[in-house]
Design an enzyme around this catalytic site. Sequence first.
Site, mmCIF file in Angstrom:
data_model
loop_
_atom_site.group_PDB
_atom_site.id
_atom_site.type_symbol
_atom_site.label_atom_id
_atom_site.label_comp_id
_atom_site.label_asym_id
_atom_site.label_seq_id
_atom_site.Cartn_x
_atom_site.Cartn_y
_atom_site.Cartn_z
ATOM 1 N N PHE A 15 45.328 38.833 39.808
ATOM 2 C CA PHE A 15 45.771 40.168 40.189
ATOM 3 C C PHE A 15 46.146 40.244 41.667
ATOM 4 O O PHE A 15 47.179 40.785 42.031
ATOM 5 C CB PHE A 15 44.688 41.202 39.876
ATOM 6 N N GLU A 171 30.327 43.537 26.676
ATOM 7 C CA GLU A 171 31.502 43.494 25.805
ATOM 8 C C GLU A 171 31.375 42.396 24.755
ATOM 9 O O GLU A 171 31.695 42.596 23.585
ATOM 10 C CB GLU A 171 32.762 43.313 26.659
#
Lengths: 431, 431
Positions: A15, A171
Amino acid sequence: MVDIPQHVVIVGGGFGGLYAARSLAHTSVHVTLIDRRNFHLFQPLLYQVATGALSPANIAAPLRSVLSRQKNVTVLLGEVKSINARGRRVVLADEEIGYDVLIVAAGVRHHYFGNDPWEQLAPGLKTIEDATDIRRRVLFAFERAEREHNPDERVKWLTFVVVGGGPTGVELAGALGEIAHYTLRNDFRNIDLMQTRVLLLEGTDRILPTYPPELSTKAKHDLERLGVTVQTGTIVTDIQPEYVTAKTADQVQHIDTHTILWGAGVQASPLGKALSEATSVPLDRAGRVIVEPDLTIPGHPEIFVIGDLANYSHQTSKPLPGVAQVAIQQGRYAAKLITARLKDSAAQFPPFHYNDLGNMATVGRASAVADLGRIKLSGFIGWLAWLFIHLISLVHHENRVLVMIQWAWSYFTRNRAARLITGAAADRPIS
Amino acid sequence: MVDIPQHVVIVGGGFGGLYAARSLAHTSVHVTLIDRRNFHLFQPLLYQVATGALSPANIAAPLRSVLSRQKNVTVLLGEVKSINARGRRVVLADEEIGYDVLIVAAGVRHHYFGNDPWEQLAPGLKTIEDATDIRRRVLFAFERAEREHNPDERVKWLTFVVVGGGPTGVELAGALGEIAHYTLRNDFRNIDLMQTRVLLLEGTDRILPTYPPELSTKAKHDLERLGVTVQTGTIVTDIQPEYVTAKTADQVQHIDTHTILWGAGVQASPLGKALSEATSVPLDRAGRVIVEPDLTIPGHPEIFVIGDLANYSHQTSKPLPGVAQVAIQQGRYAAKLITARLKDSAAQFPPFHYNDLGNMATVGRASAVADLGRIKLSGFIGWLAWLFIHLISLVHHENRVLVMIQWAWSYFTRNRAARLITGAAADRPIS
């Protein structure tokens, strides 16, 4: 004072590096982006690959294709071994590349707190290969359980231990609960999937410790609804091929299992150490580079460190978290400061300031927690917010549409079509 | 006379095995389907994975999920090592499984005509791992060319040799031509992709030798339009890491290249030999089992061999081709004959008859040749027919829709989003 830069080298296409490169479009500099891999990876969705809901290509975009129209960028596939700060060159195995400005955005790797042998036994989740490896281990465990005649062994194959209750661990555990109790429900003939045990072990007193306490409570409740056993205050002391040893306040626990997943710790890329050797910049305990208010390092205004590899402690008492938003904003900041130098207006440039847009984590199917500052969401509404923000952040428009369709399908059918056991190890006969 | 069968074991979850299992739904038998992999693979589209247009999960469907509603089927992940025909048991590494009827549908593998070292240098295209390996080699070659300063080396990285002009070789060569001249056109800064050479080498006097000659001519023309050099009458005599040696009628050719792909030959699964040792059934030169008119083997009406592993020569002078349609029809036939035995009506059962629906091969983007008996299609119309037939054949409805969307996108943008360099070797530093 810094010379007018002409060539910017960016190490890392995550990113931070990618947004820095893009923000340097329409400037006079030439940019060289170097990465070990040929794609940008949307890491926040990596656990969806690990659990068979998405394919690697859904969350990875070839760097060349993302940047093909930006003619001032050259993409190179290669690994930077060290940095010659005096000569202003990055050193690859077979060549050196000069720079006027260097942006180091090499990220982090797993960290096993000095227990390196654990890495083979309890894979973490940072790369596409990690994700397909975890997918293979999880699916393979159910296959082995189906063929197992010994009931004790069968229990071991149906026990999954996730170490670490941060967003990745939550998750993974949520997705495992969902797979066992919904996705695979009709697929096996010899085993009862309701006997599947998913244990999430967290060392501190609550999961998602960086989130507000009420969201930790909601996440725990949602995980339990998916059949996940959440154990806080539990420190893993040993990992062996067929068991985990864990310590709580008053007892030592022995958990028999064949499948252990690691969501506990990360440490800086070795490039942080290489940079410190070249420039004497200080590192923190995790090996991250301690940067100045403008993201450069002391004595080297031409070297920026951004993203997970940077320790930026000028805004709050603790370093900024290792999340995509910090990296993106730092990449944009570095590009803007370089642009200001081109215009000779860098003197008045303000220090970097992180604009916190909030944090999110999903908990299995259609449930998530979101901490958006004053607004805290959970459950289905949290999940919709999570879905929306992640979909609009996917780099490629194509991916966005395809992932949305795939998700809608997975959501309504509880199916996970990408549950393939692949890779070199998968082609090895198992019986 | 055969006893009423109660347990049917099927070895192999390809087209033959899967359609046999499905056709035994609503019968009184129990079916055990054994495969080394946990998914059914739609092999006709494998070259699309190898060239980055589709993801593995687009063309693979988990066997458990395909068969989850058919309660008389048990799927086992495992590899059959040998067959105990007298005791009616298949032998796996750690257990034996008894059968009343056995259907062997274990398929074929690559064949390098006795030159086994070629396998490492020139991968074939039969598995998901083959496809991602080829994808990695092809993409990596362009990456290396981009970083190469030596012009001779650069030419070697930009030269691709495909050995074998059958459907697989034609499809691979066409896709390579398209990638080099369209997909990647804007992605590189240092190399001119128009210098990419794709050579397709075929030993006989025309490509697609099993198709009508006019379609061979059309396919050659379409390949040349995509920049592929088609050389017929060319036999490969040696493959080394950096070159290929080939022989034509009047000369020996030396081709410098780093990337060689194999589409030339296949041989039967080793299970054919194991079956022959157990039952004395004759094999042909490629190791395929020579079957009776009802697809069983002499003296063993309880053992069927179907699909690519079977040599069925009772219908025409040569064996039926190794294509999906033959396997599907043979799987259905075997299931029907077993069902007839259940009803004691097998005595009047007619021999197997292949209903030839035609053959197809794609040639790059939006062009294909189709031989549908009296109707022969080529170019865009051929491609539409190919697209339609392949999409409706995909096993999972989900895959069908997603693949169609992905294809439509690829078609209009000439993009190949799945061009990821992944796998263990990809994570190794390259520079």
